[in-house]
Design a protein around this motif. Structure first.
Motif, PDB file in Angstrom:
ATOM      1  N   LEU A  59       9.153  -8.603   1.678  1.00 24.64           N
ATOM      2  CA  LEU A  59       8.035  -8.967   0.812  1.00 24.64           C
ATOM      3  C   LEU A  59       8.517  -9.240  -0.609  1.00 24.64           C
ATOM      4  CD1 LEU A  59       5.404  -6.327   1.960  1.00 24.64           C
ATOM      5  CD2 LEU A  59       5.242  -8.806   2.283  1.00 24.64           C
ATOM      6  N   TYR A  60       9.397  -8.390  -1.082  1.00 22.93           N
ATOM      7  CA  TYR A  60       9.893  -8.537  -2.450  1.00 22.93           C
ATOM      8  C   TYR A  60      10.731  -9.813  -2.593  1.00 22.93           C
ATOM      9  CZ  TYR A  60      11.843  -7.476  -6.987  1.00 22.93           C
ATOM     10  OH  TYR A  60      12.198  -7.540  -8.312  1.00 22.93           O
TER      11      TYR A  60
ATOM     12  N   ILE B 197      13.033  -0.468  -2.439  1.00 30.04           N
ATOM     13  CA  ILE B 197      11.825  -0.930  -3.137  1.00 30.04           C
ATOM     14  C   ILE B 197      10.605  -0.586  -2.286  1.00 30.04           C
ATOM     15  CG2 ILE B 197      11.797  -3.288  -2.219  1.00 30.04           C
ATOM     16  CD1 ILE B 197      11.384  -3.488  -5.647  1.00 30.04           C
ATOM     17  N   SER B 198       9.512  -0.186  -2.919  1.00 29.00           N
ATOM     18  CA  SER B 198       8.301   0.220  -2.209  1.00 29.00           C
ATOM     19  C   SER B 198       7.090  -0.507  -2.755  1.00 29.00           C
ATOM     20  CB  SER B 198       8.051   1.719  -2.383  1.00 29.00           C
ATOM     21  OG  SER B 198       9.106   2.454  -1.851  1.00 29.00           O
ATOM     22  N   VAL B 199       6.155  -0.793  -1.861  1.00 28.64           N
ATOM     23  CA  VAL B 199       4.880  -1.374  -2.273  1.00 28.64           C
ATOM     24  C   VAL B 199       3.954  -0.234  -2.667  1.00 28.64           C
ATOM     25  CG1 VAL B 199       2.895  -2.748  -1.538  1.00 28.64           C
ATOM     26  CG2 VAL B 199       5.182  -3.340  -0.706  1.00 28.64           C
ATOM     27  N   LYS B 200       3.347  -0.345  -3.837  1.00 24.13           N
ATOM     28  CA  LYS B 200       2.431   0.693  -4.320  1.00 24.13           C
ATOM     29  C   LYS B 200       0.965   0.275  -4.209  1.00 24.13           C
ATOM     30  CE  LYS B 200       5.416   3.717  -5.181  1.00 24.13           C
ATOM     31  NZ  LYS B 200       5.478   4.804  -4.213  1.00 24.13           N
ATOM     32  N   ASP B 201       0.712  -1.048  -4.207  1.00 25.07           N
ATOM     33  CA  ASP B 201      -0.655  -1.534  -4.093  1.00 25.07           C
ATOM     34  C   ASP B 201      -0.625  -2.954  -3.535  1.00 25.07           C
ATOM     35  OD1 ASP B 201      -3.467  -1.186  -4.441  1.00 25.07           O
ATOM     36  OD2 ASP B 201      -3.373  -2.525  -6.179  1.00 25.07           O
ATOM     37  N   VAL B 202      -1.688  -3.317  -2.813  1.00 25.16           N
ATOM     38  CA  VAL B 202      -1.805  -4.670  -2.261  1.00 25.16           C
ATOM     39  C   VAL B 202      -3.255  -5.109  -2.346  1.00 25.16           C
ATOM     40  CG1 VAL B 202      -2.049  -3.812   0.113  1.00 25.16           C
ATOM     41  CG2 VAL B 202      -1.341  -6.174  -0.288  1.00 25.16           C
TER      42      VAL B 202
ATOM     43  N   SER C 250       1.985  -4.867  -5.814  1.00 25.95           N
ATOM     44  CA  SER C 250       2.546  -4.081  -6.911  1.00 25.95           C
ATOM     45  C   SER C 250       3.662  -3.230  -6.322  1.00 25.95           C
ATOM     46  CB  SER C 250       1.500  -3.161  -7.525  1.00 25.95           C
ATOM     47  OG  SER C 250       0.446  -3.924  -8.048  1.00 25.95           O
ATOM     48  N   PHE C 251       4.829  -3.289  -6.942  1.00 31.19           N
ATOM     49  CA  PHE C 251       5.986  -2.549  -6.445  1.00 31.19           C
ATOM     50  C   PHE C 251       6.297  -1.353  -7.332  1.00 31.19           C
ATOM     51  CE2 PHE C 251       6.434  -6.742  -4.572  1.00 31.19           C
ATOM     52  CZ  PHE C 251       6.892  -6.460  -3.289  1.00 31.19           C
ATOM     53  N   ASP C 252       7.117  -0.439  -6.799  1.00 35.05           N
ATOM     54  CA  ASP C 252       7.445   0.785  -7.531  1.00 35.05           C
ATOM     55  C   ASP C 252       8.336   0.540  -8.744  1.00 35.05           C
ATOM     56  OD1 ASP C 252       9.741   0.223  -6.077  1.00 35.05           O
ATOM     57  OD2 ASP C 252       9.977   2.270  -5.306  1.00 35.05           O
TER      58      ASP C 252
END
Length: 78
Positions: free
Chosen positions: A69-70, A1-6, A17-19
């Motif tokens: 985080l997730y 899982i990746s963070v796309k926005d914070v 916001s996650f991928d």
């Protein structure tokens, strides 16, 4: 899982916001008295958060694992 926005929010929370297209809220308050995270009590430092690779990072190079985080965040309900 990746963070796309914070986005930093009031009261030491982060809107992530996650991928997988999910948006979640992560509460930093429980971590602000631990080790290097104490530096994030400074609101200016806390608000310096940005996406770095697949996670987030602050100006002082503090980062957090995206899976953590997730798992520790709660769904953001609009």
């Amino acid at each position: 899982i990746s963070v796309k926005d914070v986005k930093p929010l009031k009261n030491y929370e982060l809107l992530l916001s996650f991928d997988n297209c999910e948006m979640r809220i992560f509460d930093m308050k429980p971590y602000l008295n631990k080790g290097i995270y104490k530096q994030l009590k400074d609101v200016t430092m806390f608000e310096s958060v940005k996406v770095s690779f697949d996670s987030i990072e602050w100006k002082n190079q503090v980062d957090i694992d995206p899976e953590f985080l997730y798992m520790k965040s709660k769904p953001y309900l609009i």
